[in-house]
Design a protein around this motif. Structure first.
Motif, short mmCIF file in Angstrom:
data_model
loop_
_atom_site.label_atom_id
_atom_site.label_comp_id
_atom_site.label_asym_id
_atom_site.label_seq_id
_atom_site.Cartn_x
_atom_site.Cartn_y
_atom_site.Cartn_z
N UNK A 45 0.81 -1.22 0.00
CA UNK A 45 0.00 0.00 0.00
C UNK A 45 0.85 1.27 0.00
N UNK A 46 1.91 1.32 0.80
CA UNK A 46 2.66 2.57 0.95
C UNK A 46 4.14 2.32 1.20
N UNK A 47 4.67 1.31 0.52
CA UNK A 47 6.07 0.97 0.72
C UNK A 47 6.73 0.51 -0.55
N UNK A 48 7.26 -0.72 -0.51
CA UNK A 48 8.16 -1.16 -1.57
C UNK A 48 7.50 -1.22 -2.95
N UNK A 49 6.24 -1.59 -3.05
CA UNK A 49 5.61 -1.70 -4.38
C UNK A 49 5.39 -0.32 -5.01
N UNK A 50 4.66 0.60 -4.38
CA UNK A 50 4.50 1.91 -5.03
C UNK A 50 5.82 2.66 -5.17
N UNK A 51 6.73 2.47 -4.22
CA UNK A 51 8.04 3.14 -4.34
C UNK A 51 8.81 2.61 -5.53
N UNK A 52 8.77 1.30 -5.77
CA UNK A 52 9.48 0.74 -6.92
C UNK A 52 8.87 1.26 -8.22
N UNK A 53 7.57 1.48 -8.25
CA UNK A 53 6.95 2.03 -9.44
C UNK A 53 7.42 3.47 -9.69
N UNK A 54 7.59 4.24 -8.60
CA UNK A 54 8.15 5.59 -8.75
C UNK A 54 9.59 5.51 -9.26
N UNK A 87 -1.61 6.68 -11.54
CA UNK A 87 -1.44 5.33 -12.07
C UNK A 87 -0.88 4.38 -11.01
N UNK A 88 0.05 4.90 -10.20
CA UNK A 88 0.62 4.08 -9.13
C UNK A 88 -0.46 3.74 -8.10
N UNK A 89 -1.26 4.73 -7.72
CA UNK A 89 -2.31 4.48 -6.73
C UNK A 89 -3.36 3.51 -7.28
N UNK A 90 -3.63 3.58 -8.57
CA UNK A 90 -4.57 2.64 -9.17
C UNK A 90 -4.03 1.22 -9.12
N UNK A 91 -2.72 1.07 -9.35
CA UNK A 91 -2.10 -0.25 -9.27
C UNK A 91 -2.14 -0.78 -7.84
N UNK A 92 -1.92 0.10 -6.87
CA UNK A 92 -2.01 -0.29 -5.46
C UNK A 92 -3.43 -0.80 -5.16
N UNK A 93 -4.42 -0.10 -5.67
CA UNK A 93 -5.80 -0.54 -5.47
C UNK A 93 -6.07 -1.90 -6.08
N UNK A 94 -5.49 -2.15 -7.25
CA UNK A 94 -5.66 -3.45 -7.91
C UNK A 94 -5.03 -4.56 -7.06
N UNK A 95 -3.84 -4.30 -6.52
CA UNK A 95 -3.16 -5.31 -5.71
C UNK A 95 -3.90 -5.56 -4.41
N UNK A 154 4.24 19.93 9.76
CA UNK A 154 4.33 20.41 8.39
C UNK A 154 5.12 19.46 7.49
N UNK A 155 5.75 18.46 8.08
CA UNK A 155 6.57 17.51 7.32
C UNK A 155 5.73 16.30 6.92
N UNK A 156 6.30 15.48 6.05
CA UNK A 156 5.66 14.25 5.62
C UNK A 156 6.59 13.08 5.87
N UNK A 157 6.05 11.87 5.74
CA UNK A 157 6.84 10.65 5.82
C UNK A 157 6.60 9.85 4.53
N UNK A 158 7.18 8.67 4.48
CA UNK A 158 6.97 7.83 3.30
C UNK A 158 5.51 7.41 3.15
N UNK A 159 4.72 7.53 4.20
CA UNK A 159 3.29 7.20 4.08
C UNK A 159 2.55 8.19 3.19
N UNK A 160 2.92 9.47 3.29
CA UNK A 160 2.19 10.51 2.57
C UNK A 160 2.80 10.86 1.21
N UNK A 161 4.02 10.45 0.98
CA UNK A 161 4.75 10.91 -0.20
C UNK A 161 4.06 10.48 -1.50
N UNK A 162 3.33 9.38 -1.47
CA UNK A 162 2.68 8.89 -2.69
C UNK A 162 1.41 9.66 -3.03
N UNK A 163 1.01 10.58 -2.16
CA UNK A 163 -0.24 11.30 -2.36
C UNK A 163 -0.03 12.80 -2.57
N UNK A 164 1.19 13.24 -2.79
CA UNK A 164 1.46 14.66 -2.95
C UNK A 164 0.66 15.25 -4.10
#
Length: 448
Positions: A45-54, A87-95, A154-164
Motif C-alpha cells: 500500500x505505501x512501501x516497496x511496491x508503489x516506491x518501486x513504481x516511482x 497510475x501508481x495508486x490505481x495499481x495499489x488498489x488493484x493489488x 508540516x513535514x511528511x513521511x513515506x506514508x504521505x509521499x505517494x499522495x502529494x
C-alpha cells in the motif's frame, strides 16, 4: 476445552499476516484477520511496491537523455507527476483487491476495523465486539518515526509521499538509510532540488563501506546536496507555503516539502499488549522466541513489529513458518543467515552476507575481489558513472561469505548470486562458471 470463535485471529493484514492467515487456513484452521486500513500492509500500500513504481518512472529521466547517443530523437519531453501518482495508486488498489480476494478464496474472515488484545485469547474490535481464538498472531508492522521537533506537523513521511498534490521544486529529506537515499534519487530524477540531511557523517550504515562511498560520490555528482552532522531545530510554514527550517550544524534551509525517513518503529501502541501480558523489548518491539511465540503461550508475532529484520520477504517467511509449525504439523524455523538486501537508489545497491569489515572481524583472514568498471551502456551514452562489484572470500575455506554490488540492475543480478552465497559455494565454483557475454553480471565470474 473452551470453545473459541476461531482457531487463529491475525491482527494486521500486511505481508506476514496475510501469508500466515492464508497458509493456516489451507492447513484447515478457521481463521480471521483484522485490518483497520487496507489489506496488503506497508509493502503493497505505501512501501516497496508503489516506491518501486516511482523508481521505474524516475529512471526514464536518464534513459531518455541517454537515448540521444543511441540515435533516438525525442523532443519536448516533460514529466507529469499527477499521471504517475494516479497510475501508481490505481495499481495499489488493484493489488489490494487481489490480496483481499486471496483471503476470501481461503475462507478467511476479514474484519475491516481496528482490533486490540483483550486477553490471551480475545480480541476486541473497534465496534465493541469481542472475538476469541485459540491462537492470536500480531502482525501489525511498523510505522515511520517523526522527531520531537517544533513544526514537525508540516513535514511528511513515506506514508504521505505517494499522495502529494504537486511535485516539490525543493525537498529536504532527513535520514541516511535506504528509504532516504531511494527518495533522494527519485525526486532528483523528477527534477526537484534535493537536500539530504543526516545527523551523522555516514549514509547506509551497515552496508559495505566502498559501496556507500561510491553512492555518495555519484549522488553528489548528480547534484544531490548533503548536509552531514546536522539536525532540525524547528520547521515553520510561511504564508506562501514555503517551509523555513531552522537547522543545527548547517545553514538554515527552505523547501516546499520536508520528508522524514529516519527509521521505523513497531506498531504496538493501543494494541492491548499490557492487558494480555505480552512483553516488549527496549525498542518497543514484541519479544518472540525462535518459533515466533511471545511470553504468552497463545500469542505469536511476526514481521516488523518484532524488529528483527524489517524486510517484506522476511515477514512472509516468518508468517509461513508460523502457520506451518502451529497448524500444519511441520515445525519450521527461519534461517536469518545471508538475507539479501537492496537499496533502490540511483544507481541501486545490492548486498548479501558479510561486508569486508565484518568478515575480517569474524574470520580474520579473508580475500577480497573487486571489479570497478563502466557499463557498456554508460560508455556509449557518455555517462561516466562506474559500477563496483565486490566478493568477500574466507581465505581458509575459499567459501564466498559476502557479495556486494552497486550499478544498474544490481538487485536483479544479486537475487541469483545470493543463492550461491546461501549454498556456500566457493570462489573456485564462480571461477569455473562460464561468463555470459556481454553482460554486467559476467564480472562476478571474471574477478581475479
Amino acid at each position: 476445552m473452551m470453545k473459541h470463535d476461531f482457531d487463529l485471529i491475525v491482527i494486521g493484514a500486511g505481508s506476514g499476516g496475510v501469508r500466515a492467515a492464508r497458509v493456516a487456513a489451507a492447513h484447515g484452521a478457521k481463521v480471521a484477520i483484522i485490518e483497520e486500513y487496507k489489506v496488503g500492509g506497508t509493502c503493497v500500500i505505501r512501501g516497496c511496491v508503489p516506491k518501486k513504481l516511482l523508481i521505474y518512472g524516475a529512471h526514464f529521466a536518464e534513459d531518455l537523455n541517454d537515448a540521444a547517443m543511441f540515435g533516438w530523437d525525442i523532443p519536448g519531453c516533460t514529466f507529469n507527476w499527477p499521471v504517475l501518482r494516479d497510475n501508481v495508486l490505481a495499481e495499489v488498489g488493484r493489488l489490494e483487491a487481489i490480496y483481499t480476494q486471496t483471503l476470501a478464496n481461503h475462507e478467511v474472515t476479514i474484519f475491516h476495523e481496528r482490533g486490540e488484545l483483550a486477553g490471551p485469547n480475545e480480541v476486541r474490535l473497534a465496534s465493541g465486539e469481542v472475538r476469541s481464538a485459540r491462537i492470536i498472531l500480531v502482525a501489525t508492522g511498523a510505522r515511520p518515526m517523526l522527531p520531537p521537533v517544533s513544526g514537525v506537523e508540516h513535514a511528511i513521511t513515506s506514508n504521505e509521499v505517494f499522495h502529494l498534490e504537486r511535485l516539490p521544486k525543493r525537498i529536504v529529506i532527513a535520514g541516511g538509510g535506504y528509504i532516504a537515499n531511494e527518495f533522494a534519487g527519485i525526486f532528483h530524477q523528477f527534477g526537484s532540488h534535493v537536500t539530504v540531511v543526516n545527523r551523522s557523517d555516514t549514509i547506509l550504515r551497515g552496508y559495505d563501506e566502498q559501496l556507500r562511498d561510491r553512492l555518495l560520490q555519484i549522488s553528489l555528482a548528480k547534484g544531490i546536496d548533503f548536509k552531514f552532522n546536522s539536525t532540525f531545530n524547528s520547521i515553520e510554514k510561511a504564508e506562501d507555503g514555503t517551509l523555513k527550517i531552522d537547522m543545527g550544524g548547517c545553514d538554515d534551509l527552505e523547501a516546499d516539502e520536508v520528508l522524514f525517513a529516519i527509521g521505523r518503529k513497531p506498531n504496538v501502541d493501543g494494541l492491548g499488549l499490557d492487558a494480555a501480558g505480552v512483553a516488549l523489548g527496549d525498542k518497543g518491539q514484541i519479544k518472540v522466541d525462535d518459533d515466533n511465540r511471545t511470553n504468552v503461550p497463545s500469542i505469536y508475532a511476526v514481521g516488523d513489529v518484532t524488529d528483527r529484520i524489517q524486510l517484506t520477504p522476511v515477514a512472509i517467511r516468518e508468517g509461513q513458518a508460523f502457520a506451518d509449525s502451529v497448524f500444519g504439523d511441520k515445525p519450521t524455523r527461519v534461517d536469518y543467515a545471508n538475507v539479501p538486501h537492496a537499496v533502490f537508489s540511483h544507481p541501486p545497491i545490492a548486498s548479501v552476507g558479510l561486508t569486508e569489515g565484518q568478515a575480517k572481524n569474524k574470520l580474520g583472514s579473508v580475500r577480497t575481489f573487486t571489479s570497478d568498471f563502466r557499463p557498456m551502456k554508460n560508455v556509449l551514452a557518455g555517462r561516466n558513472e562506474r559500477s563496483l562489484y565486490k566478493i568477500i572470500v574466507d581465505e581458509t575455506t575459499d567459501v564466498i561469505v559476502g557479495l556486494h554490488m552497486i550499478g544498474p540492475d544490481a538487485p536483479e543480478i544479486l537475487q541469483a548470486a545470493a543463492i550461491a552465497v546461501k549454498a556456500k559455494l566457493t570462489k573456485a565454483d564462480f571461477d569455473a562458471t562460464f561468463a555470459l557475454h556481454p553482460t554486467m553480471a559476467e564480472e562476478l565470474v571474471l574477478m581475479k
